[in-house]
Design an enzyme around this catalytic site. Structure first.
Site, PDB file in Angstrom:
ATOM      1  N   ASP A  25       0.610  -1.227   0.106  1.00  0.00           N
ATOM      2  CA  ASP A  25       0.003   0.093   0.172  1.00  0.00           C
ATOM      3  C   ASP A  25       0.794   1.251   0.119  1.00  0.00           C
ATOM      4  OD1 ASP A  25      -1.822   2.254   0.669  1.00  0.00           O
ATOM      5  OD2 ASP A  25      -3.281   0.682   1.409  1.00  0.00           O
ATOM      6  N   ASP A  38       1.947   2.861   3.433  1.00  0.00           N
ATOM      7  CA  ASP A  38       1.192   3.814   3.204  1.00  0.00           C
ATOM      8  C   ASP A  38       1.400   4.437   4.791  1.00  0.00           C
ATOM      9  OD1 ASP A  38      -1.014   5.173   1.936  1.00  0.00           O
ATOM     10  OD2 ASP A  38      -2.109   4.640   3.749  1.00  0.00           O
ATOM     11  N   SER A  47      -6.915   4.154  -1.403  1.00  0.00           N
ATOM     12  CA  SER A  47      -6.880   2.453  -1.300  1.00  0.00           C
ATOM     13  C   SER A  47      -8.017   1.861  -1.836  1.00  0.00           C
ATOM     14  CB  SER A  47      -6.370   2.154   0.024  1.00  0.00           C
ATOM     15  OG  SER A  47      -5.211   2.526   0.214  1.00  0.00           O
ATOM     16  N   ASP A  91      -1.321   0.111  -4.810  1.00  0.00           N
ATOM     17  CA  ASP A  91      -2.608   0.543  -5.106  1.00  0.00           C
ATOM     18  C   ASP A  91      -2.307   2.027  -5.727  1.00  0.00           C
ATOM     19  OD1 ASP A  91      -1.938   1.249  -2.639  1.00  0.00           O
ATOM     20  OD2 ASP A  91      -4.038   0.947  -1.722  1.00  0.00           O
ATOM     21  N   HIS A  92      -1.031   2.861  -5.066  1.00  0.00           N
ATOM     22  CA  HIS A  92      -1.079   4.116  -5.475  1.00  0.00           C
ATOM     23  C   HIS A  92       0.470   4.341  -4.696  1.00  0.00           C
ATOM     24  CE1 HIS A  92      -2.023   4.972  -1.396  1.00  0.00           C
ATOM     25  NE2 HIS A  92      -2.820   4.511  -1.285  1.00  0.00           N
ATOM     26  N   GLU A 149      -1.294  -7.817   1.690  1.00  0.00           N
ATOM     27  CA  GLU A 149      -0.902  -6.509   1.761  1.00  0.00           C
ATOM     28  C   GLU A 149       0.101  -6.131   2.992  1.00  0.00           C
ATOM     29  OE1 GLU A 149      -3.403  -2.152   1.868  1.00  0.00           O
ATOM     30  OE2 GLU A 149      -3.622  -3.664   3.652  1.00  0.00           O
TER      31      GLU A 149
HETATM   32 ZN   LIG Z   1      -2.965   6.086   2.132  1.00  0.00          ZN
END
Ligand SMILES: [Zn+2]
Length: 354
Positions: A31, A248, A71, A290-291, A243
């Protein structure tokens, strides 16, 4: 004539080596893990698991309504093959449920599982196990996970699974007995999970998120090892989503060391999965994000990757492309620059094609 000979040769090779669909699919999501985050592992470790992959690419992460995704929309694209609005959990832009990889897998008699380092009702795992117009509907998502027939659920988030919602505290015994009917076991600690014999279980190890990598007595790899051990008993294969949730968190905090440690923990799990897949030969592994979080850059350090320091552009996400690593049957389809939703569509075809 030459054309026909070539055609005959091609047909023969197609017969001898039919396109082989993977039996198992493992999707690993770091993440917020952009190129800089992956670089912290690659630069500091000549044996970094990311270096093992021959098939690499990039994913374009924007959502249906925002250049900067989050997310829920990011995971929905991977879990369903469709871009949706930010905050949506596996529903389309009109809030209609989208079919997930896990749902298709169940129809194919495959097992499914999630292993995360956050609460299991958080956006990324939720996109694989639930449908909701808003990621904040955590109690509803918990209820959906319970009825989703997902075989292995490992992570945090006990508080969302209170049987008696009038009470504040999570009651492990009450939860355990509530699961008996549906054939699930419950493991509230890593030690209990290690000795688990159940085929279907919830291992909720904390009230909310799991501790940071450096404060945990177990690694993501330890959790993944147990999940694969349980799921691999399936003769019809499995789909597993793993994950690295806190890369993140570190990005949002702009915390260099936290990020480096979480990427390291994730990379070790990637190495374990790669090793499993190279022995198994029937498992497709796709590692992506995811980013990107933090607008992260490596701005200090030595050539051997020691004493690295990271700088951050912001405390939120960015629209930078994220890396994609793939291995195993059909892994060559995940190379080049691709939309996040196309990764989801390709994964879907792998499950459907079985
Ligand atoms: Zn985030």
């Amino acid at each position: 004539m030459k054309k026909y000979i070539i055609l005959i040769i091609l047909l023969n090779t197609a017969f001898l080596f039919p396109a082989k669909h993977p039996k198992n699919i493992i999707i690993m999501i770091g993440d917020g893990m952009g190129v800089a985050q992956v670089s912290t592992s690659v630069l500091a470790n000549p044996n970094s698991a990311f270096r093992l992959f021959k098939n690499t690419g990039f994913s374009i992460t924007y959502s249906a309504n925002k250049l900067i995704t989050e997310s829920a929309a990011g995971a929905t694209a991977l879990a369903t093959g469709f871009k949706t609005k930010n905050r949506s959990i596996s529903v389309d832009t009109n809030d209609k449920p989208l079919t997930t990889l896990f749902e298709v897998a169940k129809k194919k008699n495959m097992k499914s599982g999630v292993v995360v380092l956050c609460s299991v009702v958080d956006a990324t795992p939720a996109a694989f196990t639930a449908h909701s117009p808003d990621r904040k509907n955590k109690y509803d998502i918990a209820h959906q996970i319970l009825t989703s027939d997902c075989d292995v659920v490992i992570g945090g988030g006990q508080k969302y699974f209170r049987v008696d919602t009038s009470k504040d505290a999570f009651d492990a015994d009450a939860f355990k007995s509530s699961l008996v009917k549906s054939g699930y076991s419950f493991y509230p600690t890593f030690d209990k999970l290690t000795h688990a014999t159940g085929k279907k279980y919830f291992a909720l190890l904390e009230n909310e998120d799991l501790p940071k990598a450096t404060e945990r007595k177990y690694s993501l790899k330890d959790l993944v090892k147990k999940a694969i051990e349980s799921l691999n008993e399936s003769k019809t294969g499995f789909v597993l989503m793993i994950e690295g949730s806190q890369i993140d968190f570190a990005g949002h905090e702009n915390n260099s060391q936290y990020m480096i440690d979480e990427v390291k923990d994730f990379a070790e799990a990637v190495g374990f999965v790669y090793d499993f897949a190279s022995k198994d030969k029937e498992t497709l592994v796709v590692v992506t994000a995811d980013h990107e979080t933090g607008g992260t850059g490596i701005t200090k350090g030595n050539t051997d990757g020691s004493n690295m320091e990271l700088s951050f552009l912001l405390k939120g996400h960015t629209a930078s492309m994220v890396p994609v690593f793939s291995f195993g049957p059909e892994s060559d389809k995940f190379t080049g620059i691709q939309q996040n939703s196309d990764i989801g569509k390709k994964l879907m075809n792998c499950v459907k094609g079985k």
